[in-house]
Scaffold this active site. Structure first.
Site, short mmCIF file in Angstrom:
data_model
loop_
_atom_site.label_atom_id
_atom_site.label_comp_id
_atom_site.label_asym_id
_atom_site.label_seq_id
_atom_site.Cartn_x
_atom_site.Cartn_y
_atom_site.Cartn_z
N SER A 244 -0.59 0.63 -11.84
CA SER A 244 -1.22 0.21 -10.58
C SER A 244 -1.32 1.38 -9.62
CB SER A 244 -0.37 -0.88 -9.95
OG SER A 244 -0.76 -1.12 -8.62
N TYR B 95 8.28 -3.85 -6.47
CA TYR B 95 7.23 -4.00 -7.49
C TYR B 95 6.67 -2.63 -7.86
CZ TYR B 95 2.44 -4.37 -9.10
OH TYR B 95 1.27 -4.18 -9.79
N LYS C 257 6.78 -0.41 -11.46
CA LYS C 257 5.62 0.17 -12.17
C LYS C 257 5.84 1.67 -12.40
CE LYS C 257 2.72 -3.17 -12.96
NZ LYS C 257 2.22 -3.55 -14.27
N1 UFG Z 1 -5.99 -8.95 3.47
C1 UFG Z 1 -6.31 -9.77 4.52
N2 UFG Z 1 -5.97 -11.08 4.44
C2 UFG Z 1 -5.36 -11.63 3.36
C3 UFG Z 1 -5.05 -10.78 2.26
C4 UFG Z 1 -5.37 -9.45 2.35
O1 UFG Z 1 -6.85 -9.32 5.52
O2 UFG Z 1 -5.08 -12.84 3.36
C5 UFG Z 1 -6.38 -7.52 3.51
C6 UFG Z 1 -5.23 -6.54 3.42
O3 UFG Z 1 -4.67 -6.30 4.68
C7 UFG Z 1 -5.91 -5.33 2.80
C8 UFG Z 1 -6.98 -5.95 1.90
O4 UFG Z 1 -7.18 -7.26 2.38
O5 UFG Z 1 -6.55 -4.58 3.79
C9 UFG Z 1 -6.58 -6.02 0.44
O6 UFG Z 1 -5.33 -6.68 0.33
P1 UFG Z 1 -4.76 -7.18 -1.07
O7 UFG Z 1 -3.46 -7.86 -0.78
O8 UFG Z 1 -5.80 -7.97 -1.79
O9 UFG Z 1 -4.55 -5.85 -1.90
P2 UFG Z 1 -3.65 -4.56 -1.61
O10 UFG Z 1 -4.54 -3.37 -1.65
O11 UFG Z 1 -2.80 -4.74 -0.43
O12 UFG Z 1 -2.67 -4.56 -2.87
C10 UFG Z 1 -3.19 -4.70 -4.18
C11 UFG Z 1 -2.14 -5.38 -5.05
C12 UFG Z 1 -1.00 -4.47 -5.26
C13 UFG Z 1 -1.50 -3.17 -5.82
C14 UFG Z 1 -2.52 -2.55 -4.91
C15 UFG Z 1 -3.07 -1.32 -5.58
O13 UFG Z 1 -1.67 -6.57 -4.45
O14 UFG Z 1 -0.12 -5.03 -6.20
O15 UFG Z 1 -3.58 -3.46 -4.69
O16 UFG Z 1 -3.78 -0.54 -4.73
F1 UFG Z 1 -0.48 -2.33 -5.96
#
Ligand code: UFG
Length: 364
Positions: free
Chosen positions: A124, A148, A152
């Site tokens: 990841s 997590y 990884k």
């Molecule tokens: N977001 C919102 N509202 C939500 C969920 C997310 O605004 O309800 C925003 C977050 O703040 C972020 C974007 O949407 O800006 C993406 O968030 P995600 O939670 O979908 O993804 P992340 O990039 O935070 O994390 C994901 C996986 C991790 C992984 C990572 C790799 O959850 O396990 O991508 O870059 F490690």
């Protein structure tokens, strides 16, 4: 080739199974079904025209893993089986270390004992934490910020040491950015348990009426529109990369670590608008405070995947939203009323396991 797909009933694993089968590989799925649905097996049968062999195996059960390798012959392994929720990993770090790291050690031990020396590992972009610069290259600093991510990184390092010190072992670590979308059939897709922690499944559940509105975590990030920017990648593009990584391992007989992303960033509000277009539905949302641990902008430099694997992403944000919406609208409750792990669902899944194999695993 005959490929063992650990975690093959999960989101990325199940999609990868469709690509592997289309390329003529023979699949054997091993999954604990702790975080996936036994119904995936029937859905794969509907897509492929035949049911892949499926064993209920938990990688924590060292004896069962050894028994699986004693009963079946594999040319290579793709390892998806891991817990993956960042928030949960902060509440239960030891469970993450045990499940992800100990499970991987058991798998590697069984591979070595059976003389199986080719591995594609599901890693990841979380290993980059908050990167100094974007796009992120594979040689960027590694700095994990939650258990997590730690699990990884440790798994990558264990695999890396094995590759260094055992000439018979080669692996490709695939560092995914943000996988979204679904198979074009709408039969398989992402089905998070509980409240989705990730953006796309949350948007899907708002669109289908399961949740009232999306909360956008922060509107004051230093980005194009103040909301977080990520590199969303279609799960079918990602799936194809696993098949390409297998080809690389058998062609070049060497190890590699590569980013899998599109190289393009998309903000939360841009994704919300794209999903609105794809679904024809309004996505109610409001901006709230930033989420702890979030970063402003992360997207990949995917050029190494192109030069090493001959792979690049082909599907754009509109295709990701269209396919995610097809899956969610055809399956408003995901795979549906699955009993929890350890109940009758497991009996259904294990019925397909050939008798002598399931007996050996159960007794293993
Ligand atoms: N977001 C919102 N509202 C939500 C969920 C997310 O605004 O309800 C925003 C977050 O703040 C972020 C974007 O949407 O800006 C993406 O968030 P995600 O939670 O979908 O993804 P992340 O990039 O935070 O994390 C994901 C996986 C991790 C992984 C990572 C790799 O959850 O396990 O991508 O870059 F490690």
């Amino acid at each position: 080739m005959r490929i063992l797909v650990c975690g093959g009933a999960g989101f990325i694993g199940s999609h990868t199974c469709t690509v592997l089968a289309e390329r003529g590989h023979e699949l054997v799925i091993a999954d604990s079904f702790v975080n996936s649905s036994p119904r995936v097996e029937g859905r794969l049968e509907a897509i492929l025209g035949h049911a892949p062999a499926c064993h209920r195996v938990d990688l924590l059960d060292r004896g069962a893993v050894a028994a699986l390798f004693a009963c079946e012959r594999f040319d290579a392994v793709i390892h998806f089986a891991a817990l993956k929720a960042v928030g949960e990993s902060c509440e239960r770090p030891l469970d993450y270390f045990d499940n992800n790291i100990a499970g991987t050690i058991h798998l590697l031990q069984a591979m070595r004992a059976a003389g199986v020396g080719r591995l594609v590992f599901s890693s990841s972009a979380t290993v980059y934490g908050d990167p100094d610069t974007v796009p992120v290259c594979e040689d960027a600093a590694l700095r994990v910020s939650n258990p997590y991510g730690r699990s990884k990184l440790v798994m990558e390092q264990l695999i890396g040491d094995l590759c260094t010190y055992d000439p018979g072992f080669q692996a490709v670590n695939l560092r995914y950015f943000n996988p979204v979308g679904a198979h074009p059939s709408g039969l398989i897709g992402e089905d998070p348990g509980g409240i989705p922690g990730n953006l796309m499944p949350y948007i899907c559940q708002v669109a289908v009426g399961r949740r009232e509105r999306l909360e956008v975590f922060g509107g004051d990030w230093p980005t194009v529109d103040g909301t977080g920017v990520r590199d969303y990648i279609h799960v079918m593009d990602l799936a194809r990369a696993h098949a390409d990584a297998l080809d690389f391992l058998f062609r070049e007989r060497r190890s590699a670590t590569v980013n899998l992303g599109t190289g393009r960033g998309t903000s939360v509000l841009q994704l919300v608008r794209a999903f609105g277009r794809a679904s024809g539905r309004e996505i109610p949302h409001r901006i709230v405070a930033r989420r702890a641990g979030d970063v402003a902008e992360v997207y990949a430099d995917p050029s190494l995947a192109r030069s090493l694997l001959g792979w690049q992403a082909e599907l754009d944000i509109d295709a990701m939203c269209r396919d995610a919406w097809r899956w969610q609208s055809m399956n408003p409750d995901g795979y549906g009323d699955e009993p929890a792990a350890g109940t009758a669902a497991h009996a259904t899944a294990s019925r397909r396991v050939p008798d002598q194999v399931s007996e050996a695993i159960a007794g293993g």
